[in-house]
Enzyme design. Structure first.
Site, PDB file in Angstrom:
ATOM      1  CG  HIS A  62      -1.861  -1.099   1.315  1.00 29.69           C
ATOM      2  ND1 HIS A  62      -2.460  -1.491   2.493  1.00 29.69           N
ATOM      3  CD2 HIS A  62      -2.354  -1.928   0.360  1.00 29.69           C
ATOM      4  CE1 HIS A  62      -3.270  -2.510   2.261  1.00 29.69           C
ATOM      5  NE2 HIS A  62      -3.215  -2.794   0.979  1.00 29.69           N
ATOM      6  CG  MET A 154      -4.256   1.046  10.097  1.00 29.17           C
ATOM      7  SD  MET A 154      -4.225   2.851   9.971  1.00 29.17           S
ATOM      8  CE  MET A 154      -2.569   3.187  10.592  1.00 29.17           C
TER       9      MET A 154
END
Length: 222
Positions: A62, A154
């Site tokens: 990401h 996360m």
């Protein structure tokens, strides 16, 4: 089944005594990795430990689109294998690491005689584009050939896909809490029972490579 806290294939000796250089990996083996927050540093350590003839490897990290090119160059400088940007229509081969980071589609695999990569447009999945879940799920038809790892990050992206891979016959790992910058994605994988093994960052590369070893090589190390 719950994950095991263990050293894994070859134990600590795997790092000290690399596999023999000739035909070390099964010809059909494949490595998949997903990462988010903290993943860049983790991947630098992992990819630096991969040999030039590593199994075909696909990674989703990401990051924002603006950082994609510089990230690929960074990975390429630390890796002995060839590091390339995710794109469609490429036959993913040994010695190649394809990275989907900030691309305008999901990095997926199209299994067949050759393992073809695709960057598929669409909506974000698990809140991300590209999504780790999408990469992992695309490999379900060839799951018994796969060694997959979910790293620091996360959220939950990749946890469900890792579970589905494990259920379909893949070997699966998740990074442990102590070495994760953010213990979100790997925690979700551990909670689901998606990770066969929970390992510290320093063990991820040896574990993945050990899981891809040819059977006769692995037997000789026991």
């Amino acid at each position: 089944a719950r994950a095991q806290m263990a050293e894994g294939p070859g134990g600590a000796s795997a790092a000290a005594h690399p596999l023999a250089p000739a035909r070390r990996f099964g010809a059909d083996r494949l490595i998949l990795i997903g990462a988010s927050t903290g993943g860049i540093d983790a991947l630098l350590q992992i990819l630096a430990a991969f040999p030039a003839d590593c199994p075909p490897t696909a990674i989703v990290q990401h990051t924002g689109a603006a950082f994609s090119d510089s990230l690929i160059r960074l990975f390429a400088r630390c890796a002995a294998a060839r590091v390339v940007t995710a794109e469609s229509g490429v036959a993913l081969q040994a010695g190649t690491i394809m990275v989907g980071a900030g691309c305008r589609g999901h990095l997926t695999l199209r299994p067949g005689k050759a393992l073809i990569t695709e960057v598929t447009p669409g909506a974000p999945v698990s809140g991300h584009m590209p999504s780790v879940d999408m990469l992992f799920r695309s490999a379900l038809p060839i799951a018994p050939r796969v060694a997959a790892a979910l790293l620091t990050g996360m959220g939950r992206d990749g946890a469900q896909g890792l579970l589905e891979l494990r259920q379909a016959g893949a070997r699966t790992l998740a990074q442990d809490e102590a070495t994760s910058v953010v213990y979100g994605m790997p925690r979700a994988a551990a909670d689901l029972g998606a990770a066969e093994r929970i390992v510290p960052l320093a063990r991820v590369a040896p574990e993945l490579l050990g899981l891809c070893a040819e059977p006769r090589m692995e037997a000789a190390r026991r």
